[in-house]
Enzyme design. Structure first.
Site, PDB file in Angstrom:
ATOM      1  NE  ARG A 147      -2.670  -0.421   3.779  1.00  5.31           N
ATOM      2  CZ  ARG A 147      -1.025  -0.808   3.927  1.00  5.31           C
ATOM      3  NH1 ARG A 147      -1.294  -2.442   3.434  1.00  5.31           N
ATOM      4  NH2 ARG A 147       0.013  -0.369   3.612  1.00  5.31           N
TER       5      ARG A 147
ATOM      6  CE  LYS B  32       1.471  24.050 -11.917  1.00  6.14           C
ATOM      7  NZ  LYS B  32       0.517  24.340 -12.541  1.00  6.14           N
TER       8      LYS B  32
HETATM    9  N1   CP Z   1      -3.427   1.965   7.083  1.00  8.14           N
HETATM   10  C1   CP Z   1      -2.743   3.049   5.511  1.00  8.14           C
HETATM   11  O1   CP Z   1      -3.078   4.185   6.868  1.00  8.14           O
HETATM   12  O2   CP Z   1      -2.164   2.736   5.450  1.00  8.14           O
HETATM   13  P1   CP Z   1      -1.505   3.645   4.062  1.00  8.14           P
HETATM   14  O3   CP Z   1      -0.481   4.299   4.189  1.00  8.14           O
HETATM   15  O4   CP Z   1      -1.311   1.782   2.902  1.00  8.14           O
HETATM   16  O5   CP Z   1      -2.753   4.509   3.286  1.00  8.14           O
END
Ligand code: CP
Length: 309
Positions: A56, A86
């Site tokens: 997201r 590295k």
């Molecule tokens: N809610 C959220 O941070 O989802 P992701 O980990 O998919 O970014």
């Protein structure tokens, strides 16, 4: 408070900024609905550095930048695919990436990583999650969703449920909720994943009423917002400790029957098994709308931090 240059912590925002961002986010909804995109950030470039997985947050930031007419460069697995692998310091990576791009969105496995970057950065740093510490842009979209769904945040009763020890989204959310009036919180968790003491101190010192409870069913009928979280397997010291903490609170049809008709269910996602798919079709299940709102809120935030005056 002056407009912040970076968004590293929920402490960087005040109520005035929240209200302005949410007005702008509504306008961004309309831009996407009517035209798909704008040229508000034409010629600007955003860098995304993700040292931990994301669906997201990374996609919504990158699509937000594109829908604003800007460009994006990024490392989706920066732990392996940046020169950090590295031995380059985070500070040097920040100086270099900041000399190419106009802003940096970072997700990192270490608490305080975004603050370290902001200390040396010439461009805005946006914290997309630092270890178990904070995830302030998630809190922005959570609050925007509550306002969109229920018309207000002031005066609401909310239950934050699950892994309150490691869940960075609920830490940032608690900080931002102190900017609203008469919010009452139920903090629902087993003993192993209680809310961090520094967050409890913030709530107490700013007069937010909270109660720590371990039975979700007993308070479900009392709340306007039920905010479920995933038990964060990757943050536990051992698989045994994770197994002992998981599976305690599951939102299913039986739990939904206890919830008020006006109440909403939120979750920052991803979910594993803490919300049953049978709940998805219930109109009170707002978590996919919440994830969608991340696009509009991040468009508003990027416009605020990256636009040339
Ligand atoms: N809610 C959220 O941070 O989802 P992701 O980990 O998919 O970014």
């Amino acid at each position: 408070m002056d407009r912040p240059r970076h968004l590293v912590s929920a402490a960087d925002v005040d109520r005035c900024l929240l209200d302005d961002l949410f007005v702008l986010a509504r306008a961004m909804e309309e831009v996407v609905r009517s035209r798909g995109s704008s040229d508000d950030l034409h010629g600007r470039v955003l860098a995304t550095l993700f040292y931990e997985p994301s669906t997201r947050t990374r996609f919504s930031f990158e699509v937000a930048m594109m829908r604003l007419g800007g460009g994006v460069v990024g490392a989706e697995n920066a732990r392996e695919h940046s020169s950090g692998a590295k031995g380059e310091t985070l500070e040097d990576t920040t100086r270099i990436v900041g000399s190419y791009a106009d802003g940096i969105v970072v997700r990192h496995y270490e608490e305080g990583a975004a603050a370290r970057m902001a200390a040396v950065a010439e461009v805005p740093i946006i914290n997309a999650g630092d270890g178990s510490h904070e995830h302030p842009t998630q809190a922005l979209l959570d609050l925007y969703t509550i306002e969109r769904e229920l018309g207000r945040v002031d005066g609401l009763r909310m239950a934050l449920v699950g892994d309150l020890a490691h869940g960075r989204t609920v830490h940032s959310l608690c900080h931002m909720l102190t900017l609203y009036r008469d919010v009452r919180l139920y903090l629902v968790s087993p003993a192993a994943t209680r809310m961090r003491s520094d967050v409890l101190e913030v709530l107490s010192s700013r007069g937010v009423a909270y109660q720590e409870v371990d039975e979700l069913a007993a308070i479900a009928g009392e709340v306007d917002v039920l905010y479920q979280t995933r038990v964060q397997k990757e943050r536990f010291a051992s698989l045994d400790a994770y197994r002992r903490a998981r599976g305690r609170y599951v939102i299913d049809r039986a739990l939904m029957a206890r919830l008020g008709p006006h109440a909403i269910v939120l979750h920052p996602l991803p979910r594993v098994d803490e919300i049953s798919p049978e709940v998805d079709a219930d109109p009170r299940a707002a978590y996919f709308r919440q994830a969608r709102n991340g696009l509009f809120v991040r468009m508003a935030l990027l416009t605020t931090l990256l636009a040339v005056e």
